[in-house]
Motif scaffolding. Structure first.
Motif, PDB file in Angstrom:
ATOM      1  N   GLU A   1       0.828  -1.204   0.000  1.00  0.00           N
ATOM      2  CA  GLU A   1       0.000   0.000   0.000  1.00  0.00           C
ATOM      3  C   GLU A   1       0.864   1.257   0.000  1.00  0.00           C
ATOM      4  N   LEU A   2       1.948   1.243   0.776  1.00  0.00           N
ATOM      5  CA  LEU A   2       2.843   2.395   0.819  1.00  0.00           C
ATOM      6  C   LEU A   2       3.527   2.606  -0.528  1.00  0.00           C
ATOM      7  N   ARG A   3       4.025   1.532  -1.131  1.00  0.00           N
ATOM      8  CA  ARG A   3       4.681   1.670  -2.437  1.00  0.00           C
ATOM      9  C   ARG A   3       3.697   2.137  -3.495  1.00  0.00           C
ATOM     10  N   ASP A   4       2.512   1.529  -3.514  1.00  0.00           N
ATOM     11  CA  ASP A   4       1.518   1.873  -4.535  1.00  0.00           C
ATOM     12  C   ASP A   4       1.034   3.309  -4.396  1.00  0.00           C
ATOM     13  N   SER A   5       1.086   3.839  -3.175  1.00  0.00           N
ATOM     14  CA  SER A   5       0.642   5.216  -2.964  1.00  0.00           C
ATOM     15  C   SER A   5       1.750   6.229  -3.210  1.00  0.00           C
ATOM     16  N   GLY A   6       2.928   5.734  -3.625  1.00  0.00           N
ATOM     17  CA  GLY A   6       4.039   6.641  -3.927  1.00  0.00           C
ATOM     18  C   GLY A   6       4.807   7.082  -2.704  1.00  0.00           C
ATOM     19  N   CYS A   7       4.825   6.253  -1.653  1.00  0.00           N
ATOM     20  CA  CYS A   7       5.533   6.600  -0.419  1.00  0.00           C
ATOM     21  C   CYS A   7       6.739   5.684  -0.254  1.00  0.00           C
ATOM     22  N   PRO A   8       7.922   6.106  -0.735  1.00  0.00           N
ATOM     23  CA  PRO A   8       9.103   5.243  -0.600  1.00  0.00           C
ATOM     24  C   PRO A   8       9.694   5.251   0.818  1.00  0.00           C
ATOM     25  N   VAL A   9       9.360   6.295   1.599  1.00  0.00           N
ATOM     26  CA  VAL A   9       9.888   6.401   2.960  1.00  0.00           C
ATOM     27  C   VAL A   9       8.764   6.866   3.882  1.00  0.00           C
ATOM     28  N   ALA A  10       8.351   6.015   4.799  1.00  0.00           N
ATOM     29  CA  ALA A  10       7.315   6.385   5.761  1.00  0.00           C
ATOM     30  C   ALA A  10       7.957   7.125   6.931  1.00  0.00           C
ATOM     31  N   HIS A  11       7.119   7.803   7.724  1.00  0.00           N
ATOM     32  CA  HIS A  11       7.620   8.584   8.857  1.00  0.00           C
ATOM     33  C   HIS A  11       6.723   8.388  10.062  1.00  0.00           C
ATOM     34  N   SER A  12       7.278   8.645  11.218  1.00  0.00           N
ATOM     35  CA  SER A  12       6.501   8.610  12.448  1.00  0.00           C
ATOM     36  C   SER A  12       7.114   9.559  13.463  1.00  0.00           C
ATOM     37  N   ASP A  13       6.254  10.198  14.250  1.00  0.00           N
ATOM     38  CA  ASP A  13       6.732  10.997  15.382  1.00  0.00           C
ATOM     39  C   ASP A  13       6.976  10.131  16.604  1.00  0.00           C
ATOM     40  N   ARG A  14       6.548   8.873  16.536  1.00  0.00           N
ATOM     41  CA  ARG A  14       6.778   7.957  17.645  1.00  0.00           C
ATOM     42  C   ARG A  14       8.274   7.708  17.826  1.00  0.00           C
ATOM     43  N   TYR A  15       8.648   7.274  19.001  1.00  0.00           N
ATOM     44  CA  TYR A  15      10.053   6.989  19.327  1.00  0.00           C
ATOM     45  C   TYR A  15      10.939   8.231  19.148  1.00  0.00           C
ATOM     46  N   GLY A  16      10.336   9.409  19.262  1.00  0.00           N
ATOM     47  CA  GLY A  16      11.114  10.630  19.123  1.00  0.00           C
ATOM     48  C   GLY A  16      11.519  10.939  17.701  1.00  0.00           C
TER      49      GLY A  16
END
Length: 438
Positions: free
Chosen positions: A62-77
């Motif tokens: 789903e991430l690749r198909d949506s054009g997101c090669p790098v996901a992000h999170s504010d979790r874990y600082g």
């Protein structure tokens, strides 16, 4: 040899809110409420979400198909997760911008007073160049093919014993847990014996694995206490080896030299932590995932049983499609990575299993092809930290599958499967109904 060890455990270390003069610090104060269910894996990624490992291939797609090669999170600082093979590869090979000083994500980070790069706490996997190459070279001889091959008969005997211990089997009725009764015992027994640790402590080893890899959302004080228990246990085992020398992997580490000198106690203990933790959970998970696949794919199970020679290709395809290991790096200095503004001390996850499912690198990437011939997978990592225990892992996986299929030519899923949490992906509960016995 010591049979039971109940070490005293020191008080957990105080946390700081900055890395200066700190062994561990938190960029954002820990709050359990920050680690609830994921809302959007593109912007709120969390590999410790209980739904993640059970559905990881779908998340990556789903991430690749949506054009997101790098996901992000504010979790874990602050954490980044490249999904494509290219992005994972670029981080793995970039030792200038990404340090390996800590390879398991948590909300606490190593501070400036912690064992620094290039050594790190569990060398060589926590080591950066140039020290990494020196530390890695020390561990290559015990895991060379000629040292690992003689273990095959013993691993087969272990697998046979585990299968025997399942008791009387009534085809069509009997349900066994292929994870709890089988997969989890194989690598823990083998690596424990290689290190010369008591077989009676195998349950304790699995507890150490769980505490290290699956409790990343626990309060930092709890994790520190668990680490101190592990350190104290290993200190006692090392002392036992000093007092009672014998030929095993622990004695090897105590006597091998680096630059003309024996390794420090911290180096010995850290390398044992690496071998114990990485040597257990990764292979246990790979065995379980492979049996999970076969339980749902009768055609592959039948072919593997009827054509044993196909294992040559099937083994690599199990590793590609169900690679268990996601490593981590820390951003060494501010860097723009594929358009992502990464800041010093951000976490970066490296999901090698996601790289193995990238359709730009593997044809029919989400399809398991039992006789896939071209298979340059990244199950054992990319870059300088490629798994030095790959020969042992391959042997354990091969023998475990062969013996299970030989004993049970037909089996199927028989209930809910429970998956691990965190950076190592594999089934923890795997009920299968035995349909036919040899």
């Amino acid at each position: 040899m010591t049979d039971t060890i109940e070490p005293a455990v020191a008080e957990p270390l105080a946390l700081s809110d900055s890395p200066e003069n700190a062994i561990a610090w938190e960029r954002v104060p820990y709050n359990a409420a920050d680690y609830g269910p994921v809302s959007d894996f593109a912007t709120d990624f969390d590999h410790a979400d209980k739904a993640y490992n059970a559905n990881a291939p779908e998340v990556w797609k789903e991430l690749r198909d949506s054009g997101c090669p790098v996901a992000h999170s504010d979790r874990y600082g602050g954490m980044w997760t490249p999904i494509t093979h290219e992005a994972v590869n670029d981080v793995a090979y970039d030792t200038e911008n990404f340090t390996s000083r800590s390879v398991v994500v948590s909300h606490a980070r190593p501070g400036d007073a912690a064992i620094p790069a290039p050594i790190g706490v569990v060398p060589p996997i926590s080591s950066d160049p140039p020290f990494h190459n020196l530390a890695r070279r020390l561990l290559l001889p015990p895991f060379a093919p000629k040292q690992i091959e003689p273990w095959e008969d013993e691993i087969r005997a272990l697998c046979t014993r585990l299968l025997d211990e399942m008791g009387d089997i009534t085809p069509g009725d009997t349900i066994v847990d292929a994870a709890i009764q089988y997969a989890q015992h194989i690598p823990v027994n083998v690596i424990g014996r290689m290190l010369g640790f008591p077989e009676a402590d195998e349950a304790l080893f699995r507890e150490f694995v769980h505490n290290t890899l699956e409790t990343i959302n626990a309060p930092t004080a709890d994790r520190q206490e668990n680490f101190q228990k592990l350190d104290a246990y290993l200190d006692a085992q090392v002392q036992d080896h000093i007092d009672n020398p014998r030929e095993d992997l622990t004695d090897y580490l105590l006597n091998v030299e680096l630059g003309g000198e024996k390794l420090s106690q911290e180096h010995v203990r850290g390398s044992i932590v690496l071998l114990l933790i990485a040597g257990i959970d990764t292979t246990w998970s790979a065995i379980g995932s492979s049996l999970w696949h076969l339980a749902q794919t009768p055609a592959d199970l039948e072919r593997l049983h009827d054509e044993p020679e196909v294992m040559t290709f099937a083994l690599e395809e199990f590793l590609r499609a169900y690679a268990p290991v996601t490593m981590a790096r820390m951003v060494a200095k501010d860097v723009d990575f594929h358009g992502c503004p990464m800041k010093k001390d951000d976490w970066v996850l490296l999901p090698f299993p996601a790289a193995n499912r990238d359709p730009r690198v593997f044809e029919d990437a989400d399809q398991f092809i039992i006789d896939r011939e071209s298979n340059r997978h990244a199950a054992f990592g990319l870059g300088i930290h490629r798994c030095l225990g790959s020969n042992l892992a391959r042997l354990e996986l091969k023998v475990a599958i062969e013996e299970f299929v030989k004993r049970f030519p037909k089996f199927e899923l028989a209930g809910d499967v429970s998956w691990s949490v965190g950076q190592i992906r594999g089934p923890r509960v795997l009920p299968v109904r035995i349909l036919e016995t040899a």
